[in-house]
Scaffold this motif. Structure first.
Motif, PDB file in Angstrom:
ATOM      1  N   LEU A  90       0.758  -1.266  -0.004  1.00  0.00           N
ATOM      2  CA  LEU A  90       0.069  -0.079   0.004  1.00  0.00           C
ATOM      3  C   LEU A  90       0.901   1.384  -0.006  1.00  0.00           C
ATOM      4  CD1 LEU A  90      -2.654  -0.902   2.391  1.00  0.00           C
ATOM      5  CD2 LEU A  90      -3.032  -0.302   0.167  1.00  0.00           C
ATOM      6  N   VAL A  91       2.006   1.085   0.465  1.00  0.00           N
ATOM      7  CA  VAL A  91       3.108   2.285   0.594  1.00  0.00           C
ATOM      8  C   VAL A  91       4.125   2.161  -0.463  1.00  0.00           C
ATOM      9  CG1 VAL A  91       2.271   3.031   2.769  1.00  0.00           C
ATOM     10  CG2 VAL A  91       4.164   1.409   2.612  1.00  0.00           C
ATOM     11  N   GLY A  92       4.038   1.395  -1.385  1.00  0.00           N
ATOM     12  CA  GLY A  92       4.801   1.571  -2.562  1.00  0.00           C
ATOM     13  C   GLY A  92       5.845   0.304  -2.857  1.00  0.00           C
ATOM     14  N   LEU A  93       5.804  -0.856  -1.907  1.00  0.00           N
ATOM     15  CA  LEU A  93       6.864  -1.806  -2.010  1.00  0.00           C
ATOM     16  C   LEU A  93       6.195  -3.148  -2.623  1.00  0.00           C
ATOM     17  CD1 LEU A  93       8.749  -1.602   1.347  1.00  0.00           C
ATOM     18  CD2 LEU A  93       9.186  -0.572  -0.650  1.00  0.00           C
ATOM     19  N   HIS A  94       6.952  -3.732  -3.533  1.00  0.00           N
ATOM     20  CA  HIS A  94       6.521  -5.056  -3.813  1.00  0.00           C
ATOM     21  C   HIS A  94       7.383  -6.204  -3.410  1.00  0.00           C
ATOM     22  CE1 HIS A  94       4.554  -3.162  -7.949  1.00  0.00           C
ATOM     23  NE2 HIS A  94       3.832  -3.074  -6.755  1.00  0.00           N
ATOM     24  N   VAL A  95       6.774  -7.111  -2.516  1.00  0.00           N
ATOM     25  CA  VAL A  95       7.511  -8.277  -1.918  1.00  0.00           C
ATOM     26  C   VAL A  95       7.396  -9.438  -2.795  1.00  0.00           C
ATOM     27  CG1 VAL A  95       7.831  -9.362   0.380  1.00  0.00           C
ATOM     28  CG2 VAL A  95       7.153  -6.941   0.142  1.00  0.00           C
ATOM     29  N   LYS A  96       8.351  -9.854  -3.582  1.00  0.00           N
ATOM     30  CA  LYS A  96       8.187 -10.860  -4.390  1.00  0.00           C
ATOM     31  C   LYS A  96       8.445 -12.282  -3.683  1.00  0.00           C
ATOM     32  CE  LYS A  96       6.937  -8.576  -8.017  1.00  0.00           C
ATOM     33  NZ  LYS A  96       7.507  -8.412  -9.370  1.00  0.00           N
ATOM     34  N   ASN A 115       7.225   2.139  -7.993  1.00  0.00           N
ATOM     35  CA  ASN A 115       6.032   1.161  -8.190  1.00  0.00           C
ATOM     36  C   ASN A 115       4.608   1.718  -8.192  1.00  0.00           C
ATOM     37  OD1 ASN A 115       7.840  -0.999  -8.068  1.00  0.00           O
ATOM     38  ND2 ASN A 115       7.919  -1.240  -5.876  1.00  0.00           N
ATOM     39  N   GLY A 116       3.643   1.141  -9.125  1.00  0.00           N
ATOM     40  CA  GLY A 116       2.259   1.406  -9.102  1.00  0.00           C
ATOM     41  C   GLY A 116       2.052   2.744 -10.028  1.00  0.00           C
ATOM     42  N   ASP A 117       0.787   2.761 -10.623  1.00  0.00           N
ATOM     43  CA  ASP A 117       0.387   3.635 -11.483  1.00  0.00           C
ATOM     44  C   ASP A 117      -0.593   4.685 -10.743  1.00  0.00           C
ATOM     45  OD1 ASP A 117       1.603   2.393 -13.599  1.00  0.00           O
ATOM     46  OD2 ASP A 117       0.156   0.986 -13.662  1.00  0.00           O
ATOM     47  N   SER A 118      -0.322   5.972 -10.991  1.00  0.00           N
ATOM     48  CA  SER A 118      -1.170   6.924 -10.206  1.00  0.00           C
ATOM     49  C   SER A 118      -2.450   7.178 -10.812  1.00  0.00           C
ATOM     50  CB  SER A 118      -0.512   8.230 -10.428  1.00  0.00           C
ATOM     51  OG  SER A 118      -1.254   9.260  -9.780  1.00  0.00           O
ATOM     52  N   PHE A 119      -3.690   7.280 -10.073  1.00  0.00           N
ATOM     53  CA  PHE A 119      -4.905   7.718 -10.804  1.00  0.00           C
ATOM     54  C   PHE A 119      -5.473   8.892 -10.457  1.00  0.00           C
ATOM     55  CE2 PHE A 119      -5.279   4.586  -7.104  1.00  0.00           C
ATOM     56  CZ  PHE A 119      -5.950   5.502  -6.122  1.00  0.00           C
ATOM     57  N   ASP A 162      -0.607   1.252  -6.418  1.00  0.00           N
ATOM     58  CA  ASP A 162      -1.374   2.274  -7.317  1.00  0.00           C
ATOM     59  C   ASP A 162      -1.669   3.623  -6.140  1.00  0.00           C
ATOM     60  OD1 ASP A 162      -0.802   0.796  -9.458  1.00  0.00           O
ATOM     61  OD2 ASP A 162      -2.836   0.999 -10.041  1.00  0.00           O
ATOM     62  N   ILE A 163      -2.161   3.051  -4.937  1.00  0.00           N
ATOM     63  CA  ILE A 163      -2.539   3.896  -4.004  1.00  0.00           C
ATOM     64  C   ILE A 163      -1.303   4.823  -3.468  1.00  0.00           C
ATOM     65  CG2 ILE A 163      -3.225   4.236  -1.647  1.00  0.00           C
ATOM     66  CD1 ILE A 163      -5.113   1.714  -2.105  1.00  0.00           C
ATOM     67  N   ALA A 164      -0.221   4.333  -3.392  1.00  0.00           N
ATOM     68  CA  ALA A 164       1.173   5.056  -2.938  1.00  0.00           C
ATOM     69  C   ALA A 164       1.275   5.811  -3.989  1.00  0.00           C
ATOM     70  CB  ALA A 164       2.089   3.934  -2.718  1.00  0.00           C
ATOM     71  N   LYS A 165       1.473   5.455  -5.381  1.00  0.00           N
ATOM     72  CA  LYS A 165       1.935   6.466  -6.054  1.00  0.00           C
ATOM     73  C   LYS A 165       0.696   7.596  -6.513  1.00  0.00           C
ATOM     74  CE  LYS A 165       4.125   7.262  -9.974  1.00  0.00           C
ATOM     75  NZ  LYS A 165       3.842   8.756 -10.386  1.00  0.00           N
ATOM     76  N   THR A 166      -0.320   7.326  -6.212  1.00  0.00           N
ATOM     77  CA  THR A 166      -1.379   8.464  -6.282  1.00  0.00           C
ATOM     78  C   THR A 166      -1.115   9.639  -5.055  1.00  0.00           C
ATOM     79  OG1 THR A 166      -2.961   7.069  -7.223  1.00  0.00           O
ATOM     80  CG2 THR A 166      -3.730   8.934  -6.548  1.00  0.00           C
ATOM     81  N   ILE A 167      -1.069   9.034  -4.032  1.00  0.00           N
ATOM     82  CA  ILE A 167      -0.717   9.857  -2.631  1.00  0.00           C
ATOM     83  C   ILE A 167       0.486  10.541  -2.952  1.00  0.00           C
ATOM     84  CG2 ILE A 167      -0.179   9.843  -0.348  1.00  0.00           C
ATOM     85  CD1 ILE A 167      -1.872   7.269  -0.001  1.00  0.00           C
ATOM     86  N   SER A 168       1.439  10.127  -3.702  1.00  0.00           N
ATOM     87  CA  SER A 168       2.796  10.958  -3.865  1.00  0.00           C
ATOM     88  C   SER A 168       2.281  11.839  -4.756  1.00  0.00           C
ATOM     89  CB  SER A 168       3.753  10.027  -4.438  1.00  0.00           C
ATOM     90  OG  SER A 168       4.297   8.912  -3.494  1.00  0.00           O
ATOM     91  N   ASP A 169       1.661  11.784  -5.991  1.00  0.00           N
ATOM     92  CA  ASP A 169       1.150  12.442  -6.884  1.00  0.00           C
ATOM     93  C   ASP A 169       0.503  13.820  -6.230  1.00  0.00           C
ATOM     94  OD1 ASP A 169       2.586  11.530  -8.722  1.00  0.00           O
ATOM     95  OD2 ASP A 169       0.958  10.820  -9.685  1.00  0.00           O
ATOM     96  N   LEU A 170      -0.681  13.315  -5.255  1.00  0.00           N
ATOM     97  CA  LEU A 170      -1.452  14.402  -4.800  1.00  0.00           C
ATOM     98  C   LEU A 170      -0.638  15.263  -3.894  1.00  0.00           C
ATOM     99  CD1 LEU A 170      -4.365  11.874  -3.813  1.00  0.00           C
ATOM    100  CD2 LEU A 170      -4.556  13.710  -5.310  1.00  0.00           C
ATOM    101  N   LEU A 171       0.324  14.660  -3.194  1.00  0.00           N
ATOM    102  CA  LEU A 171       1.174  15.424  -2.164  1.00  0.00           C
ATOM    103  C   LEU A 171       2.314  16.101  -2.845  1.00  0.00           C
ATOM    104  CD1 LEU A 171       0.966  13.141   1.099  1.00  0.00           C
ATOM    105  CD2 LEU A 171      -0.224  15.044   0.555  1.00  0.00           C
ATOM    106  N   GLU A 172       2.686  15.874  -4.067  1.00  0.00           N
ATOM    107  CA  GLU A 172       3.709  16.356  -4.621  1.00  0.00           C
ATOM    108  C   GLU A 172       5.036  16.106  -4.301  1.00  0.00           C
ATOM    109  OE1 GLU A 172       2.717  20.606  -5.370  1.00  0.00           O
ATOM    110  OE2 GLU A 172       0.971  19.882  -6.457  1.00  0.00           O
TER     111      GLU A 172
END
Length: 390
Positions: A90-96, A380-384, A364-374
């Motif tokens: 949720l905060v941008g890490l992918h654990v494979k 990782n993730g795609d912003s919506f 995607d949630i993490a990426k979106t929050i990053s974009d929202l807060l600039e």
């Protein structure tokens, strides 16, 4: 401009089996849908108004013509279905690589070393439900003073002790000893202190639980926000899940209602950045204990308080209601279930009736929050962001 994002985790509130759920032993799971079916329907009018019922594939909650917010669901890329991996994604890490689990109990060399360091023998050392093992071993624990060690399908080493037999400080020291042992090849996601009170046949776990987690495997959205001078407030077990990393202020909570109270308190405070809330009762009290009726009541109790939360939000605030995994209380066993998570977003700057569809990752949630807060993102993730902002 967005000043604050409330990331509001309804712990274990999944909305249907992921395509690979059978690989995790989960067939036909759907936490929200199966609760609705088992209990005669869910009444969640406030989340429904924002868009919960409009998410594709959700059962039990009807869609409405013009929901107030944005809605969708997300898949999990990481290899697992537990709290730690879900929150990290949720905060941008992918654990494979899945975190280590011990379905047959912990190795003898680990237990021998643990007992030597704490100066006591132990009971249990097997996978078990946290409430069932108290019924089984609680009396013997009180008679011997030996702590109860157990695990689950998750990557955890749990230590249960009666607060009158092993004081909290001593239990916490035991957990730190276990944390030091369960590293490297034996690294588990969390060591969990599970204090309880009461007498045989009427034991109950207390709110003095404490988690000793691994550090996240990389820089998270929380680290980035903190390094950029933003506030990152952890409410509930958030501080434990991230081992304090990326958190500027934290408050632990007694139950779901306390978590909502604390969220409101911080919304009414002068802060800027992220308020990260986890309501754990859904998971701990009702999902693992396979109690669909109790789960339903807890959901409806939470929903009844959503207007209080929304009324405290300022013009630069948005809130994202989501989850970290599933825990279908109608399914066999007592463990988490691998499911999609809901995404329901509200704020004065959020477009109404916006369908986000199926997101390919929780990140995607993490990426979106990053974009929202600039602020920078984890990669990782795609912003919506562009889909939801007016």
């Amino acid at each position: 401009m967005i000043n604050r994002v409330v990331l509001f985790i309804m712990d274990s509130v999944g909305i249907g089996a992921l395509p690979d759920s059978e690989n995790f032993g989960d067939v036909g799971v759907n936490t929200l849908g199966n609760i609705a079916t088992a209990t005669g329907g869910l009444n969640l009018p406030n989340l429904q108004k924002i868009g919960l019922g409009n998410i594709d594939g959700i059962m039990g909650i009807d869609p409405i013509a013009n929901p107030l917010g944005a809605f969708g669901k997300a898949m999990e890329i990481s290899n697992g279905k537990d709290t730690t991996i879900g929150h990290w994604e949720l905060v941008g890490l992918h654990v494979k690589k899945p975190l280590r689990t011990y379905p047959d109990g912990f190795p003898k060399d680990i237990m021998d070393a643990f007992e030597a360091k704490i100066g006591r023998k132990t009971l249990g050392n097997k996978a078990a439900s946290g409430t069932v093992i108290l019924d089984e071993l609680g009396k013997e624990h009180m008679e011997t003073g030996f702590p109860i060690v157990y695990t689950s399908a998750d990557s955890v080493f749990q230590i249960a002790a009666h607060e009158e037999i092993i004081p909290l400080d001593e239990l916490y020291k035991m957990c730190q000893i276990a944390r030091d042992l369960m590293m490297g090849d034996h690294a588990v996601a969390r060591i969990i202190a599970r204090p309880f009170v009461g007498q045989p046949d009427s034991f109950s776990r207390t709110s003095n639980r404490r988690d000793y987690s691994l550090d996240p495997f990389g820089e998270t959205l929380l680290d980035i926000a903190k390094n950029k001078g933003l506030d990152v407030v952890g409410i509930g077990k958030i501080e434990d899940i991230f081992n304090g990393k990326g958190i500027t202020e934290a408050v632990h909570t007694k139950d779901n209602m306390d978590g909502i109270d604390q969220t409101i308190n911080f919304l009414n405070s002068d802060n800027k950045g992220i308020i990260f809330t986890n309501l754990v009762d859904f998971d701990a009290k009702y999902g693992h204990r396979r109690d669909p009726q109790g789960y339903r009541m807890a959901l409806e109790e939470m929903d009844s308080r959503i207007p209080e939360i929304l009324n405290c939000m300022k013009s630069g605030d948005i809130i994202i209601f989501t989850a970290d995994h599933g825990n279908d209380p109608t399914y066999k066993g007592s463990d988490h279930t691998r499911e999609y998570i809901p995404i329901v977003i509200y704020g004065s700057s959020i477009k109404s009736n916006t369908n986000l569809g199926i997101r390919k990752s929780f990140a995607d949630i993490a990426k979106t929050i990053s974009d929202l807060l600039e602020i920078p993102d984890t990669g990782n993730g795609d912003s919506f962001k562009n889909l939801i902002i007016k």
